[in-house]
Design an enzyme around this catalytic site. Sequence first.
Site, PDB file in Angstrom:
ATOM      1  N   SER A  16       0.522 -18.915  -0.013  1.00  0.00           N
ATOM      2  CA  SER A  16       1.615 -18.011   0.358  1.00  0.00           C
ATOM      3  C   SER A  16       2.927 -18.768   0.542  1.00  0.00           C
ATOM      4  CB  SER A  16       1.274 -17.278   1.664  1.00  0.00           C
ATOM      5  OG  SER A  16       0.108 -16.505   1.526  1.00  0.00           O
ATOM      6  N   GLN A  17       4.012 -18.028   0.451  1.00  0.00           N
ATOM      7  CA  GLN A  17       5.342 -18.578   0.671  1.00  0.00           C
ATOM      8  C   GLN A  17       5.426 -19.108   2.106  1.00  0.00           C
ATOM      9  OE1 GLN A  17       8.272 -15.685  -0.343  1.00  0.00           O
ATOM     10  NE2 GLN A  17      10.021 -17.039   0.008  1.00  0.00           N
TER      11      GLN A  17
END
Length: 376
Positions: free
Chosen positions: A92-93
């Site tokens: 994920s970011q």
Amino acid sequence: MTTDPDLAQATAARRAALVQALSDSGELTDPAWRTAFERVPRHVFVPYFYDHTGRRISADDADTRDAWFDAVHEDRALVTHRTGGAATSSSSQPSVMATMLEALRAEDGVGMKVLEIGTGTGYNAALLTHRLGNDSVVTVDTEPDLIAAARARLTETGYEPHVVLADGTHGHPDRAPYDRIIATCRIGSVPPAWLRQLTDGTGSDAGQILAPLGNALVRVRRTGPLQAEGRFLPGGAYFMPLRHGTVDGIPTRRPALPTGKARRTDVPVSASADNAYRFLLSIVEPHLDWQYDLDDAGRPTAARVWSPDGTIAALHPDGTVTETGPRSLWSRLEEAYRLFTEHDGPGPERYGLTVDHEAQHVWLDGPGGPCWSLRP
């Protein structure tokens, strides 16, 4: 990889720069989480990823090493696993991870226990373990290859949470109860097993769940046996779905484009890319897939949307729509758009979730407002 002094120094410097950027933007405010992001080496957990064309970008490939090094130290989500050509797992970011970890309200030094649903690369589990300790973190995933790789990378970096191969829908009752449950995959409703595995308590002492539901994050607190309530957080959150096995969670292929008669619609093409409207759609019509035509400025000029039942609608640049399939999908989207505009375009933070045994409802502006039942 991690024993090379030059690489260790370079990665530490890049991590520090990313942490400073996340702090400057206000997405990372807790000093304890800041330390975790500075210390845990993301590059170890993401030794390769796939770009938008499906090309493998790897630390071990001289042609892509520099691109890999930059990407793993930037605020980017990276696809790390593909099934049948489709992306099924990602790292994920970091800004989204920071937002979620801070929203989790986990506290170290008080014996708090956390269950993570969706181990993925193991990076988020490492961040949790850095702060809370090995005995306080349990992480589960349904993909054997992912679990094996994550366990090895966690060990390599000195973290030893309890890593479990299991369907996350069922949580992990063997080590329950948990003070917090955090999901790094999208859910359509809160699994009852998660509620059963939360700690008892009242107020802030009650067990809590933080998860992507639809296209936003929801945080609910246990209010009784199989009961919980809470609100959605501001902003969007786009995660891959919770998988129950190694072959599900793969996006639906686009059906043939509709060729029937076009009709006018009051839903502008700009709405199809509006995060607030798309959040409402993710509740009203979950499991939709979208495809856009963009102008030179990156704005949508046309869109296609389809559902797993084979229904597809095409919104054209002239403001007309055509559709085909077993039902009128676009009529549902128009109905949602009318409610959306009548209530002044609400963002996710105006919605909440109530869970009462088998019944789960998302509501707008309070439990007495417009509401939608969630399907298990």
